[in-house]
Design an enzyme around this catalytic site. Structure first.
Site, short mmCIF file in Angstrom:
data_model
loop_
_atom_site.label_atom_id
_atom_site.label_comp_id
_atom_site.label_asym_id
_atom_site.label_seq_id
_atom_site.Cartn_x
_atom_site.Cartn_y
_atom_site.Cartn_z
N TRP A 444 -19.84 -58.59 -29.07
CA TRP A 444 -18.39 -58.45 -29.26
C TRP A 444 -17.64 -59.09 -28.10
CZ3 TRP A 444 -14.21 -56.73 -26.62
CH2 TRP A 444 -13.02 -56.58 -27.34
N TYR A 448 -15.34 -62.44 -28.32
CA TYR A 448 -13.93 -62.24 -28.01
C TYR A 448 -13.49 -63.24 -26.94
CZ TYR A 448 -9.68 -59.64 -26.67
OH TYR A 448 -8.39 -59.26 -26.39
N ASP A 464 -15.91 -54.99 -35.38
CA ASP A 464 -14.81 -54.31 -34.68
C ASP A 464 -14.22 -53.23 -35.61
OD1 ASP A 464 -12.68 -54.77 -32.29
OD2 ASP A 464 -11.66 -54.21 -34.15
#
Length: 504
Positions: A444, A448, A464
């Protein structure tokens, strides 16, 4: 927030400038949507223009098309003084493409050549100078020096027209090595002298500028391709704004402005951004004018101003579940970042916690370790702390599980030492691998960072929690997101922003 997966990016479509018939149709229609995507050069006049130039359309046999203004200049053309072809949004190709040419263009626009020369540019990209020059000339019609020269010329014109700085100082602030080089370049590119450019700007009524204790305030207009969902991207930044480092202005109609401090190569600065119907008002306060082009480039990436919203709409609007939201909120943008190191630290702080909790943790770091901005006024008073200082002192400030704190300070140390190098010229796959090799960074966080620092358009944070709730709200089974995302390529990052919006 939980870990996520990213969809594989698609190869970019062939560059539009190579399709001469399509380009000529665009020019004949004076379609402003294509401004910045290619350059039209007119052989009979020796000038180059943006596609929407209001002048009489030349005959097809008299025009050539180029990918950049630098390529047109290298072939002996000068800039049109009527349509100002450099004062347009940048090509969205540099965001979509992840090849060497696109990564080089992002670094050149950030001022890397002015600061580090062509050797520094090549080193950051991991190529020899000779290889780099060969690829850029083949892809963009000009080598790194010519591309940087065009960039310097545009920066110089901004300073000539938007400041009261002496022209000799403008030359060096824009990155020229001598006043003679500066004068020759301005004459070649704009077919006029620096003094004449300044005189013309005074006759038109220049924007307000003000010199303050060795610093300079500039008021600029940042163009974009409409539509532009200004409220959406400003709200995203507002929810995460760190007091002292960032500030948001709002009224009964919503968010009207956003400001933040900037850590730049030659000093610090502050910027205030206010959206207008056809541009974003940008009020810059810089301690060193050599940072002008870099500051503008970073702000444009922060607001994703070079995006092509119509291309995004064509793909995402074809999905029955997304279509109503895409129609209701046109011009969605993916927020970028003004500093790679800062974004990595803030992404780590956001792992497994709420947005509010991440903001509080970032605020504590900034309050304790952030440097004051010289001459800064409330509410923009300090810079986000350096990675070196977080590595050395962050453990005394941060709260939470020991393992998490150690991970943050360890990553900060890697950033400070250069073992982890996060900048806009990185190859996405290589950077992702380096991020995942750091303790405490999962998929993640890595994706990101790619989405925001590199402006990667095809990243979906599929695991998410907020994004999954948004998908369910639109009637999309969250368990099938990865499969559904194949139809959203190469705009999965924008699809994710719409899914986040659906969760509000």
């Amino acid at each position: 927030m939980t870990q996520q997966t990213a969809t594989a990016p698609l190869s970019a479509a062939p560059a539009i400038w190579r399709d001469t018939e399509r380009c000529y149709r665009v020019v004949a229609a004076r379609d402003s949507r294509f401004d910045g995507q290619f350059i039209m050069a007119v052989r009979t006049t020796g000038i180059y223009c943006r596609p929407s130039c209001p002048a009489l359309t030349p005959k097809a046999k008299n025009v050539s098309f180029y990918p950049t203004s630098a390529a047109a200049q290298a072939n002996g053309y000068r800039a049109c003084r009527r349509c100002l072809p450099d004062a347009v949004p940048g090509s969205p190709d540099w965001n979509i493409r992840a090849d060497l040419a696109a990564r080089a263009m992002r670094l050149i626009s950030d001022g890397t050549v002015e600061r580090e020369g062509v050797p520094g540019l090549a080193r950051r990209l991991g190529y020899s100078e000779r290889q780099l020059g060969r690829v850029l000339t083949a892809e963009l019609g000009a080598g790194p020096l010519a591309l940087a020269r065009a960039h310097r010329a545009h920066s110089a014109r901004l300073l000539i027209e938007m400041s009261e700085l002496p022209l000799t100082d403008v030359a060096f602030a824009a990155g020229f090595s001598s006043v003679r080089q500066f004068n020759e370049t301005i004459r070649e590119v704009f077919a006029t002298t620096p003094s004449q450019l300044r005189a013309a700007s005074l006759r038109r009524g220049r924007q307000d500028t003000e010199g303050l204790s060795g610093a300079t305030r500039l008021s600029l207009r940042l163009p974009f391709r409409p539509p532009f969902d200004a409220d959406g991207i400003l709200r995203f930044l507002a929810d995460r704004a760190i007091p002292g480092v960032e500030h948001v202005v709002s009224d009964d109609n919503g968010i009207t402005g956003y400001g933040r401090t900037l850590r730049l190569a030659h000093g610090s600065g502050t910027v205030w951004l206010s959206p207008r119907p056809d541009h974003v008002r940008c009020e810059l306060h810089l301690t060193d004018l050599r940072d002008l082009s870099s500051a503008v480039s970073r702000v444009r990436r922060l607001l994703d101003l070079d995006a092509d919203p119509e291309a995004v709409t064509r793909v995402l609007g074809a999905d029955p579940a997304l279509a109503p939201l895409v129609a209701a909120v046109p011009g969605m943008r993916v927020p970028g970042a003004v500093d790679g190191d800062e974004l990595v630290i803030r992404a780590l702080l956001g792992q497994q916690v709420s947005v509010a909790a991440a903001r509080t943790a970032a605020g504590s770091l900034a309050d304790a370790l952030g440097e004051p901005v010289p001459g800064g006024d409330a509410p923009l008073e300090r810079l986000f702390p350096t990675s070196a200082r977080i590595a050395a002192e962050g453990a005394d400030i941060l709260r939470g599980p020991k393992r998490r704190i150690e991970a943050i300070t360890s990553v900060a140390a890697a950033l400070a030492e250069g073992a982890l190098d996060v900048h806009i010229g990185r190859d996405a796959e290589e950077l992702r691998d380096e991020l995942l090799a750091c303790p405490g960074i999962g998929p993640w966080t890595a994706d990101y960072v790619l989405m925001r620092v590199l402006g990667a358009p095809d990243v979906l944070l599929a695991d998410d929690l907020a994004l999954r709730r948004g998908a369910e709200a639109l009637g999309i089974d969250a368990a099938t997101l990865a499969e559904r995302a194949r139809g959203w390529q190469p705009w999965c990052s924008y699809a994710g922003m719409y899914l986040w919006r659906a969760d509000l």
